[in-house]
Design a protein around this motif. Structure first.
Motif, PDB file in Angstrom:
ATOM      1  N   MET A   1      -5.511   1.344  -1.969  1.00 27.89           N
ATOM      2  CA  MET A   1      -4.133   1.553  -1.519  1.00 27.89           C
ATOM      3  C   MET A   1      -4.170   2.377  -0.244  1.00 27.89           C
ATOM      4  N   SER A   2      -3.266   2.095   0.712  1.00 22.92           N
ATOM      5  CA  SER A   2      -3.257   2.821   1.977  1.00 22.92           C
ATOM      6  C   SER A   2      -2.725   4.204   1.770  1.00 22.92           C
ATOM      7  N   ALA A   3      -2.773   5.003   2.877  1.00 27.28           N
ATOM      8  CA  ALA A   3      -2.346   6.409   2.814  1.00 27.28           C
ATOM      9  C   ALA A   3      -0.852   6.564   2.779  1.00 27.28           C
ATOM     10  N   GLU A   4      -0.112   5.444   2.814  1.00 25.41           N
ATOM     11  CA  GLU A   4       1.345   5.588   2.842  1.00 25.41           C
ATOM     12  C   GLU A   4       1.907   6.006   1.494  1.00 25.41           C
ATOM     13  N   SER A  32       9.823  -1.154  -8.570  1.00 23.58           N
ATOM     14  CA  SER A  32      10.091   0.171  -7.997  1.00 23.58           C
ATOM     15  C   SER A  32       9.269   0.467  -6.748  1.00 23.58           C
ATOM     16  N   TRP A  33       8.444  -0.513  -6.335  1.00 25.24           N
ATOM     17  CA  TRP A  33       7.624  -0.314  -5.134  1.00 25.24           C
ATOM     18  C   TRP A  33       7.872  -1.448  -4.145  1.00 25.24           C
ATOM     19  N   PHE A  34       7.492  -1.213  -2.886  1.00 25.96           N
ATOM     20  CA  PHE A  34       7.682  -2.217  -1.842  1.00 25.96           C
ATOM     21  C   PHE A  34       6.359  -2.444  -1.138  1.00 25.96           C
ATOM     22  N   CYS A  35       5.918  -3.692  -1.123  1.00 27.80           N
ATOM     23  CA  CYS A  35       4.669  -4.062  -0.446  1.00 27.80           C
ATOM     24  C   CYS A  35       5.003  -4.470   0.980  1.00 27.80           C
ATOM     25  N   ARG A  36       4.538  -3.650   1.928  1.00 30.39           N
ATOM     26  CA  ARG A  36       4.830  -3.935   3.325  1.00 30.39           C
ATOM     27  C   ARG A  36       3.998  -5.103   3.844  1.00 30.39           C
ATOM     28  N   SER A  37       2.850  -5.344   3.227  1.00 30.54           N
ATOM     29  CA  SER A  37       2.020  -6.459   3.670  1.00 30.54           C
ATOM     30  C   SER A  37       2.666  -7.795   3.320  1.00 30.54           C
ATOM     31  N   GLU A  38       3.208  -7.879   2.073  1.00 30.50           N
ATOM     32  CA  GLU A  38       3.867  -9.112   1.658  1.00 30.50           C
ATOM     33  C   GLU A  38       5.370  -9.067   1.867  1.00 30.50           C
ATOM     34  N   ARG A  39       5.879  -7.875   2.253  1.00 23.65           N
ATOM     35  CA  ARG A  39       7.306  -7.658   2.545  1.00 23.65           C
ATOM     36  C   ARG A  39       8.173  -8.107   1.371  1.00 23.65           C
ATOM     37  N   ARG A  59       4.729   1.371  -0.420  1.00 24.45           N
ATOM     38  CA  ARG A  59       5.590   2.563  -0.416  1.00 24.45           C
ATOM     39  C   ARG A  59       6.682   2.366  -1.449  1.00 24.45           C
ATOM     40  N   ARG A  60       7.313   3.447  -1.822  1.00 25.04           N
ATOM     41  CA  ARG A  60       8.352   3.383  -2.849  1.00 25.04           C
ATOM     42  C   ARG A  60       9.545   2.566  -2.344  1.00 25.04           C
ATOM     43  N   ARG A  64      11.903   2.684   1.277  1.00 21.46           N
ATOM     44  CA  ARG A  64      12.212   1.544   2.157  1.00 21.46           C
ATOM     45  C   ARG A  64      13.717   1.348   2.285  1.00 21.46           C
ATOM     46  N   ALA A  65      14.428   1.502   1.177  1.00 25.43           N
ATOM     47  CA  ALA A  65      15.888   1.355   1.224  1.00 25.43           C
ATOM     48  C   ALA A  65      16.511   2.450   2.091  1.00 25.43           C
ATOM     49  N   GLU A  66      15.968   3.670   1.976  1.00 24.66           N
ATOM     50  CA  GLU A  66      16.499   4.772   2.789  1.00 24.66           C
ATOM     51  C   GLU A  66      16.258   4.513   4.278  1.00 24.66           C
ATOM     52  N   GLU A  67      15.101   3.943   4.577  1.00 25.24           N
ATOM     53  CA  GLU A  67      14.807   3.601   5.972  1.00 25.24           C
ATOM     54  C   GLU A  67      15.807   2.585   6.508  1.00 25.24           C
ATOM     55  N   LEU A  68      16.126   1.588   5.677  1.00 32.45           N
ATOM     56  CA  LEU A  68      17.105   0.582   6.095  1.00 32.45           C
ATOM     57  C   LEU A  68      18.489   1.189   6.246  1.00 32.45           C
ATOM     58  N   ARG A  69      18.819   2.127   5.345  1.00 31.26           N
ATOM     59  CA  ARG A  69      20.119   2.798   5.475  1.00 31.26           C
ATOM     60  C   ARG A  69      20.217   3.540   6.810  1.00 31.26           C
TER      61      ARG A  69
END
Length: 404
Positions: A1-4, A32-39, A59-60, A64-69
């Motif tokens: 798993m990456s450092a994120e 409850s998690w978000f895979c940025r590689s597979e989006r 990442r959680r 990701r939802a907070e980032e989009l907000r």
């Protein structure tokens, strides 16, 4: 798993809510998690050591939802600023553009009527044609402004729709729904960015060139210079005459001399190097005309100059046509040109005029040079003339004389 994100444990990262969210079809656990590689959202088992997303950037989902907000909030703020700028443009700039176009059209119409009144019997059809051009230009400018109003009204409506949609997503969607709407959010944002800010355009301005007519200019110049009351009684100011020039008793004739005269006392008004002289009369408004007999000289300058024209020294700031303070028609042997601010426009004249007529129309901001004998307009300059203007003269060969 990456450092994120740290290694997720069973059930880690779940965000309590009123209703359970969708479950992972493979493990039956909460997404409850978000895979940025597979989006895409994944469960803790997918993100774990033996899961399908092992080694991916994880990442959680709530992060990701907070980032989009945050992105939505930023975009809404930008849309609000853009809407405010367009609203200000429509409210402040376009009305002024419309008023200026109407005002300039009125001035142009008055100018056309004023000039044509001197030669109405010869050019009734020209008057009608020009008035139609002014009206057409006024309508064009007005229609351009109306088109701008409609365009920016539609832009404002579109921006408002996009902003309302984004605010609705921000308000009503939960984390997973928001994540699933990411592509739509991107498309909405891209659509808003495609609406450009208002830019200055000549299409919104009245074009004064619509009143320029070679026929009208020539007939007008002939009428002004041909009438007994059309020319000014111009006399030269003795205080300005260069010592290499001799001034006649009636103060209308300048004669060049190779010897410096001792009859003139030096003073702040006198040109001490270039063979120049100013008229005693200056003009701030209205229409003015005078004629100069130049047939005996092969080196002269005739035109107008600002009272700010420097008088001392051999620099270009005192040389007629080489600075921003003078506008002159000049002859050197068989070379004729119009000069202003160091810019020289060569005129293809086959012979030198015997007399040179000068017309200065400060209402139209126009300076015209004319040959009365042939009725030919030699050159016309359109520009902005600051302050008072004096008729100005220079001669470096023989004699020139102001003609009454």
């Amino acid at each position: 798993m990456s450092a994120e994100g740290a290694e997720p444990g069973p059930g880690a990262g779940l965000r309590p809510g009123p209703e359970p969210g969708p479950l992972c079809p493979e493990h039956g656990q909460a997404l409850s998690w978000f895979c940025r590689s597979e989006r895409r959202p994944v469960c803790a088992a997918c993100a774990g050591l033996g899961g399908r997303c092992r080694g991916h950037r994880i990442r959680r989902a709530e992060e990701r939802a907070e980032e989009l907000r945050n992105k939505i909030v930023d975009q809404c703020e930008r849309l609000q600023l853009q809407s405010a700028a367009i609203t200000k443009y429509v409210a402040d700039v376009l009305p002024g553009k419309n008023q200026r176009a109407v005002s300039m059209a009125s001035a142009a119409r008055e100018l056309v009527i004023q000039r044509l009144s001197l030669v109405r019997s010869l050019c009734e059809s020209e008057e009608q044609r020009l008035l139609e051009q002014v009206h057409g230009e006024e309508e064009r400018a007005h229609q351009s402004i109306l088109t701008q109003r409609v365009h920016w009204a539609e832009a404002l409506q579109k921006l408002d729709t996009i902003r309302t949609s984004l605010v609705g997503m921000l308000t009503h969607l939960d984390d997973l729904q928001l994540i699933q709407k990411e592509q739509e959010i991107f498309e909405r944002t891209e659509e808003a960015e495609g609406i450009l800010d208002p830019q200055e355009s000549e299409m919104l301005n009245f074009n004064e060139k619509c009143t320029r007519s070679p026929l009208l200019t020539q007939l007008w110049a002939t009428a002004v210079l041909g009438s007994l009351s059309g020319t000014e009684d111009i006399r030269i100011d003795e205080r300005t005459v260069n010592p290499f020039l001799q001034l006649s008793d009636d103060r209308k004739t300048l004669t060049f001399s190779t010897k410096k005269s001792k009859a003139y006392a030096d003073g702040p008004e006198r040109f001490d190097h270039w063979p120049n002289a100013l008229a005693a009369t200056s003009f701030q408004s209205g229409l003015h005309a005078w004629m100069v007999n130049v047939q005996n000289s092969c080196a002269y300058k005739v035109g107008v100059a600002s009272g700010h024209l420097p008088r001392k020294g051999s620099g270009s700031d005192c040389r007629l046509g080489h600075n921003a303070f003078s506008w002159v028609f000049s002859r050197y042997d068989q070379e004729f040109r119009f000069s202003h601010n160091g810019q020289h426009e060569h005129l293809g004249l086959l012979r030198g005029p015997a007399q040179l007529g000068v017309l200065l129309d400060l209402q139209a901001q126009e300076l015209l040079f004319y040959e009365p004998a042939s009725g030919t307009v030699l050159y016309t300059h359109h520009g902005s003339f600051p302050g008072s203007l004096f008729p100005v003269f220079a001669v470096a060969d023989q004699t020139i004389s102001i003609v009454r």
